[in-house]
Design an enzyme around this catalytic site. Structure first.
Site, PDB file in Angstrom:
ATOM      1  N   LEU A 187      -3.723 -28.816  11.114  1.00  0.00           N
ATOM      2  CA  LEU A 187      -4.798 -27.769  11.531  1.00  0.00           C
ATOM      3  C   LEU A 187      -4.537 -26.587  11.001  1.00  0.00           C
ATOM      4  O   LEU A 187      -5.332 -26.038  10.281  1.00  0.00           O
ATOM      5  CB  LEU A 187      -4.978 -27.784  12.990  1.00  0.00           C
ATOM      6  CG  LEU A 187      -5.328 -28.876  13.954  1.00  0.00           C
ATOM      7  CD1 LEU A 187      -5.478 -28.428  15.229  1.00  0.00           C
ATOM      8  CD2 LEU A 187      -6.672 -29.127  13.349  1.00  0.00           C
ATOM      9  N   GLU A 204      -8.017 -37.960  13.653  1.00  0.00           N
ATOM     10  CA  GLU A 204      -7.027 -37.961  14.649  1.00  0.00           C
ATOM     11  C   GLU A 204      -7.091 -39.318  15.362  1.00  0.00           C
ATOM     12  O   GLU A 204      -8.409 -39.528  15.973  1.00  0.00           O
ATOM     13  CB  GLU A 204      -7.248 -36.709  15.613  1.00  0.00           C
ATOM     14  CG  GLU A 204      -6.505 -36.632  16.912  1.00  0.00           C
ATOM     15  CD  GLU A 204      -4.949 -36.810  16.431  1.00  0.00           C
ATOM     16  OE1 GLU A 204      -4.270 -37.594  17.345  1.00  0.00           O
ATOM     17  OE2 GLU A 204      -4.206 -36.117  15.773  1.00  0.00           O
ATOM     18  N   HIS A 445      -5.114  -0.682  27.951  1.00  0.00           N
ATOM     19  CA  HIS A 445      -6.610  -0.964  27.565  1.00  0.00           C
ATOM     20  C   HIS A 445      -7.013   0.071  26.373  1.00  0.00           C
ATOM     21  O   HIS A 445      -6.439   1.136  26.038  1.00  0.00           O
ATOM     22  CB  HIS A 445      -7.393  -0.313  28.543  1.00  0.00           C
ATOM     23  CG  HIS A 445      -8.936  -0.526  28.398  1.00  0.00           C
ATOM     24  ND1 HIS A 445      -9.508  -1.396  28.155  1.00  0.00           N
ATOM     25  CD2 HIS A 445      -9.820   0.659  27.884  1.00  0.00           C
ATOM     26  CE1 HIS A 445     -10.824  -1.159  27.896  1.00  0.00           C
ATOM     27  NE2 HIS A 445     -10.938  -0.052  27.867  1.00  0.00           N
TER      28      HIS A 445
END
Length: 467
Positions: A187, A204, A445
């Protein structure tokens, strides 16, 4: 003949870290490396070069897909100079391997280049070309790593039918890259070339990509990569790979048993890795190797020969550089008479695609299988101000906690910078934190890390603040 307290065979992350720790603890140490440069697969043809290409291709992808929206205008066409990109990747590798040389000098570790082979349990022959020398050792640590696996009917020609090693040095961007294997390596390299303009098809065998990770991560990553143009064919069993000139044909049976054919100009075979013990002559030292090619060890990473240990990809467990490093330190400290420990449940797994995927602890599937009563908290990245500011809104953080004690059992995340963010999860679980503990911690934040706090709030009593 030179004599050593410890000889380490293999200089990958496990081997060179083991050597450094042994030297720090006062042991006379030697390290033996088959190739001209130290660092093993990870530094030379694995972790480091693949991340360099992932970062370079990410910059290019941002330039052609997001810059305009950010108010950045580039006159003319943005082009890829693959030769220069590969050269930068090699510069990163060279700088990193030279750093290992420096660490060996700093710690007074003797470096031998050549194939290290056991003559017996306390003598190792080192062969480089026509030159052979022998050293005597009290203890040995086998850290010979792994090599790419293939399927028995596939002939790797290293030109069009390739492994991850060759994928790091291609001379052109493939028109259509067929990737066999939807695991980490396939990937990551598939996304590199998809960003650079290749059509990429991932085949896969299992019913989902990254099948060893939590099912929610598999689903979200496939959804995100599919938006970026990568095609997925899960539950497909590859049965034939052939090449004619520049054309590679892959035949597979889908889940209904119907034959499907794929045509491309390159095929990346990425079906895992196998332990590498070639040339080690383990049998001369009496070392047992199991039917998977792994060196058998006990809980102290000690082989059946008491003075010989083995670590990393060559023993059982996940094939991860950081797992090998922890084991290298563990063995060194064990030899020094200390009592170290490695908690294998708390070794994180990471996929360096974008969005990144990271996880530690138990998956939801594992908890269901063992009948463990658990609760779930989840928070979407798109609800974060930081994610909207950077336009990285795919993904989520999921926390699994014990239904009765609230102890965190697993944390699974997909999104921007989760490869770095997973360290918070490992730290919390190392100290057996509860979801409530994490929810009470102040998170800066605006940051991606706020998703961890919000998921913990959701797991505690379904009270996230921002959804």
């Amino acid at each position: 003949m030179n004599s050593y307290d410890v000889a380490v065979i293999g200089s990958g992350p496990g081997g060179y870290v083991a050597a450094i720790r042994c030297a720090q603890l006062g042991m006379k140490t030697a390290i033996i490396e088959k190739y001209d440069t130290l660092g093993g697969t990870c530094l030379n043809v694995g972790c480091i070069p693949s991340k360099a290409l992932l970062d370079s291709s990410h910059h290019y992808d941002d330039a052609i897909t997001h810059f305009e929206e950010h108010g950045i205008e580039i006159p003319g066409e943005v082009k890829v100079n693959l030769k220069k990109m590969i050269a930068r990747k090699q510069d990163v590798v060279d700088q990193t391997t030279k750093g290992i040389d420096f660490l060996m000098d700093k710690n007074k570790i003797d470096v031998y280049h050549g194939i290290g082979s056991f003559k017996d349990a306390t003598h190792i022959e080192i062969k480089q070309g026509k030159k052979t020398e022998e050293i005597e050792v009290k203890h040995s640590i086998i850290a010979t790593g792994s090599k790419p696996s293939t399927l028995p009917f596939i002939e790797i020609d290293k030109e069009r039918i390739i492994t991850s090693t060759e994928a790091l040095t291609l001379k052109e961007v493939p028109k259509h890259l067929i990737v066999i294997g939807g695991g980490v390596i396939g990937l990551e390299l598939g996304q590199v070339y998809s960003r650079l303009g290749a059509e990429v098809s991932v085949i896969e065998y299992m019913d989902r990509i990254i099948p060893t990770m939590d099912g929610g991560l598999s689903k979200e990553l496939q959804r995100s990569l599919k938006k970026r143009g990568i095609k997925f064919f899960t539950s497909h069993k590859v049965k034939e790979v052939t090449r004619k000139g520049t054309k590679v044909t892959v035949k597979a049976d889908d889940k209904k048993g119907k034959e499907v054919s794929f045509e491309g100009d390159y095929c990346l075979v990425s079906v895992g890795r196998r332990p590498y013990t070639d040339g080690l002559n383990a049998e001369k030292a009496g070392i047992k190797v199991n039917d998977k090619g792994q060196i058998a060890v006990n809980e102290h990473l000690q082989t059946n020969i008491s003075n010989i240990y083995a670590i990393g990809d060559v023993v059982k467990g996940a094939m991860l550089a950081h797992k090998a490093e922890e084991e290298g330190v563990f063995v060194a400290e064990t030899l020094a008479g200390q009592k170290p420990h490695v908690d294998y449940n708390l070794i994180p797994g990471v996929v360096y695609t974008w969005p990144e995927v990271a996880a530690v602890g138990k998956t939801e599937e594992q908890l269901k299988e063992t009948g463990t009563k658990y609760k779930t908290g989840q928070f979407p990245m798109r609800a974060l101000g930081r994610a909207r500011a950077s336009m990285d809104i795919d993904g989520f953080v999921k926390i699994l906690a014990d239904a009765e004690t609230d102890e965190v059992l697993g944390i699974h995340m997909i999104g921007a910078r989760t490869a770095d963010l997973i360290a918070e999860a490992v730290t919390a679980m190392e100290f057996r934190a509860s979801a409530e503990d994490i929810s009470r911690m102040s998170h800066a934040h605006p940051t991606y890390a706020e998703a961890v706090k919000e998921a913990a709030l959701d797991a505690t009593d379904s009270r996230p603040l921002h959804t």
